[in-house]
Design an enzyme around this catalytic site. Structure first.
Site, PDB file in Angstrom:
ATOM      1  N   HIS A 149      -9.776   2.023   0.269  1.00 27.98           N
ATOM      2  CA  HIS A 149      -8.492   1.790   0.292  1.00 27.98           C
ATOM      3  C   HIS A 149      -8.520   1.230  -1.354  1.00 27.98           C
ATOM      4  O   HIS A 149      -8.672   0.338  -1.774  1.00 27.98           O
ATOM      5  CB  HIS A 149      -8.132   0.678   1.362  1.00 27.98           C
ATOM      6  CG  HIS A 149      -6.767   0.753   1.396  1.00 27.98           C
ATOM      7  ND1 HIS A 149      -5.668   1.259   0.316  1.00 27.98           N
ATOM      8  CD2 HIS A 149      -5.717   0.177   1.976  1.00 27.98           C
ATOM      9  CE1 HIS A 149      -4.448   1.293   0.602  1.00 27.98           C
ATOM     10  NE2 HIS A 149      -4.538   0.367   1.694  1.00 27.98           N
ATOM     11  N   CYS A 181       0.848  -1.307   0.046  1.00 23.77           N
ATOM     12  CA  CYS A 181       0.067  -0.007  -0.024  1.00 23.77           C
ATOM     13  C   CYS A 181       0.716   1.273  -0.108  1.00 23.77           C
ATOM     14  O   CYS A 181       0.203   2.312   0.008  1.00 23.77           O
ATOM     15  CB  CYS A 181      -0.850   0.088   1.145  1.00 23.77           C
ATOM     16  SG  CYS A 181      -1.839  -1.635   0.989  1.00 23.77           S
ATOM     17  N   HIS A 227      -2.483   7.860   6.220  1.00 22.21           N
ATOM     18  CA  HIS A 227      -3.050   6.674   5.531  1.00 22.21           C
ATOM     19  C   HIS A 227      -4.340   6.306   5.763  1.00 22.21           C
ATOM     20  O   HIS A 227      -5.367   6.200   5.176  1.00 22.21           O
ATOM     21  CB  HIS A 227      -2.103   5.515   5.881  1.00 22.21           C
ATOM     22  CG  HIS A 227      -2.324   4.291   4.913  1.00 22.21           C
ATOM     23  ND1 HIS A 227      -2.230   4.307   3.622  1.00 22.21           N
ATOM     24  CD2 HIS A 227      -2.161   2.836   5.335  1.00 22.21           C
ATOM     25  CE1 HIS A 227      -2.334   2.883   3.029  1.00 22.21           C
ATOM     26  NE2 HIS A 227      -2.379   2.231   4.205  1.00 22.21           N
TER      27      HIS A 227
END
Lengths: 212, 380
Positions: B310, B147, B276
């Site tokens: 996400h 990620c 994040h």
């Protein structure tokens, strides 16, 4: 000053080489996955978690283990040691394994312990945990090992003082074969005798040194 | 020599351009919806998906060469094409390079699709396909590091521009909502039952999304007032656990410190942090600890995961793009899904748009494998 390569390890065709010399081998009849496990036992390292990793991480972890036995860890700073790796197939063999578990609704059993290994940098994470390396991380996917890119990228990290050392290389595996070439690179130091500089030419030489 | 951002595009559940996405984020719109598609998952689940009919319509309009492309390839090409159309940059020049950020690429090609070369399942083949589409002569570098892929791709682009070889780098990233990814995160029990709630007391997991994004970076000796510059970036590993963040935020702290050192800024200079913020308990607590440890707790924090979900390999790119737009507008965007504070360390999380001069901002990312990344942006 150009950083220096202080150790390198090859694993391919059922042989493990350290700094160009064969240190462990098995006959061509031995399955490559079994070979990787046997080579790890041969290092003498007790690390039960190794046997829970996927085949790809086992290969990279083994290469790092062999390599780091050759590095004087008292002289490196783990906090600023990076891991920069690359390969061709990303995690395709493990991707296929995970896909089998979700292919049909009738036999639908996705497993988190397989899924986590469908990212190529998990292998780098396993190496980081084992050797406490908390420096820069990168993972690149390319058709072949690219010394030009590795030297550019890593030497820039040294120049910008983001790393003091780096475990780098190519860890590749598909259904048929495996090919690992990992090396340790440290800040340039005049006092070192063996001066393998981290240059494109030197990396090309070292990568092919065990091709016969 | 400076590196500035000259153009961008976002294709997501909230639209097909940076402007459309920014307006929707400003209103805290949520792209996460219930999806009932047995091909993707045996039971209904939540995800933020791209409007399929609109994607196909735009693809037919754009694809004059009539190339056969996968769904992800269509997204990536549409994204680059739109970002490029706002500039005069020659994408076929040897002075322009393309960087691709993706975690799983064309993973849906594990079940082959007619007319698409199955080899494009390989990430570098996907990169090569994109490069060939535009006649770009340089190898398309592919970055695949969970990620943090998108943030690392931007950091890498800036590094490449400091060398001699390139004038422009096109950073493109994307990932799909597929059976592969949905089943994987479901097996981890990490998906929320409701649209995810970053940094909220009651957060219970993440929501997945799909997106493609493009950022174009340029080397310049003469940055102009108002330009958004890349001023520093770094990554680091927790060396702690492969599927959970460090409880002391070790890697995130190192990455932020190194990025700020390179940028030449101190904690007091950071006006805003785009985190994040996946809305898992562990990630958001970890980020709160990193922010506290570095004395950054006074900087307002937000996350876009509650709007876009996400988006994996696209996340770092589209979130940095939204941060750039925030800096231009001097407006901190709201955090969709956030209501009540509830992280280990206190954070100022924005619920509503907040006007504030934004000169220096921080972008964070963390991922499986213990990896963490940070970058610092500065306005001239």
């Amino acid at each position: 000053m150009t950083p220096q390569i202080t150790a390198f390890c090859h694993i391919k065709k059922n042989q493990v080489f350290l700094n160009g010399k064969s240190i462990f081998s098995a006959g061509p009849e031995v399955d490559m996955r079994e070979f990787v496990k046997a080579a790890f036992r041969n290092t003498g390292t007790k690390y039960p978690k190794f046997f829970k990793m996927d085949d790809y991480s086992k290969l990279g972890f083994l290469a790092a283990e062999v390599l780091m036995k050759e590095v004087d860890v008292s002289t490196i700073e783990a906090k600023s040691t990076g891991i920069v790796l690359s390969n061709n197939h990303s995690t395709l063999t493990t991707d296929q394994l995970f896909q089998e578990s979700i292919q049909s609704d009738e036999s639908f059993f996705p497993s988190p312990s397989v899924f986590v290994y469908t990212l190529p940098n998990i292998m780098a994470g396993e190496i980081a945990i084992r050797h406490h390396f908390t420096g820069e991380n990168a993972f690149f996917v390319s058709s072949a090992f690219d010394p030009d890119w590795h030297t550019f990228y890593i030497n820039q990290l040294f120049d910008s003082k983001k790393i003091s050392a780096c475990l780098s290389g190519w860890v590749e595996m598909d259904d048929q074969s495996l090919d690992a070439f990992v090396y340790f690179v440290e800040k340039g130091n005049d006092l070192r005798n063996e001066s393998m500089l981290h240059t494109v030419e030197e990396l090309n030489n070292l990568y092919k040194i065990n091709d016969k | 020599m400076a590196v500035r951002f000259v153009s961008s595009n976002i294709i997501s559940s909230l639209g097909f351009s940076t402007e459309e996405n920014f307006q929707n984020l400003l209103q805290a719109k949520i792209g996460i919806q219930s999806i009932d598609d047995p091909l993707l998952y045996p039971t209904p689940f939540l995800a933020a998906c791209i409007h399929q009919a609109e994607l196909e319509k735009r693809w037919i309009e754009t694809n004059q060469k009539e190339v056969a492309a996968s769904r992800l390839e269509k997204m990536l090409i549409l994204s680059i094409t739109e970002a490029l159309s706002k500039t005069k940059i020659d994408i076929s020049s040897s002075r322009t390079a393309i960087l691709l950020s993706t975690t799983k690429g064309n993973i849906d090609l594990l079940n082959p699709i007619e007319s698409i070369d199955p080899e494009r399942l390989l990430l570098w083949k996907l990169g090569e396909f994109i490069g060939h589409y535009y006649g770009n002569p340089n190898p398309v570098r592919v970055i695949s590091i969970a990620c943090i892929s998108g943030v690392l791709a931007i950091n890498t682009a800036a590094m490449m521009l400091k060398g001699e070889r390139y004038d422009h780098i096109i950073v493109v990233g994307g990932d799909l909502v597929t059976r592969f990814v949905v089943s994987g995160f479901m097996s981890f029990l990490s998906l929320s039952e409701t649209p995810c709630k970053p940094f909220d007391r009651d957060r219970d997991g993440l929501s997945l999304g799909e997106a493609a994004g493009t950022l174009i970076l340029e080397k310049t000796s003469f940055p102009e007032k108002g330009d958004i510059l890349f001023s520093g970036g770094a990554t680091a590993n927790d060396a702690n656990h492969i599927s959970g963040p460090s409880r002391t935020a070790e890697g995130s702290v190192i990455a932020i410190q190194n990025a700020m050192t390179e940028a030449g800024f101190a904690a007091k200079d950071i006006d805003h942090i785009n985190a994040h913020g996946t809305a898992t308990r562990y990630n958001d607590d970890m980020e709160s600890i990193a922010i506290q440890r570095l004395g950054l707790s006074e900087s307002p924090v937000n996350s876009f995961k509650g709007s876009w979900g996400h988006t994996l390999g696209a996340a770092g790119i589209i979130e940095t793009t939204a941060l750039i737009e925030s800096m231009k507008a001097n407006t901190i965007l709201p955090t969709a899904g956030f209501h009540s504070p509830g992280t280990t360390e206190n954070l100022i999380v924005t619920k509503k748009p907040l006007s504030k001069p934004l000169n220096t901002c921080l972008k964070l990312a963390s991922g499986f494998g213990g990896c963490n990344a940070a970058l610092v942006l500065n306005k001239m």
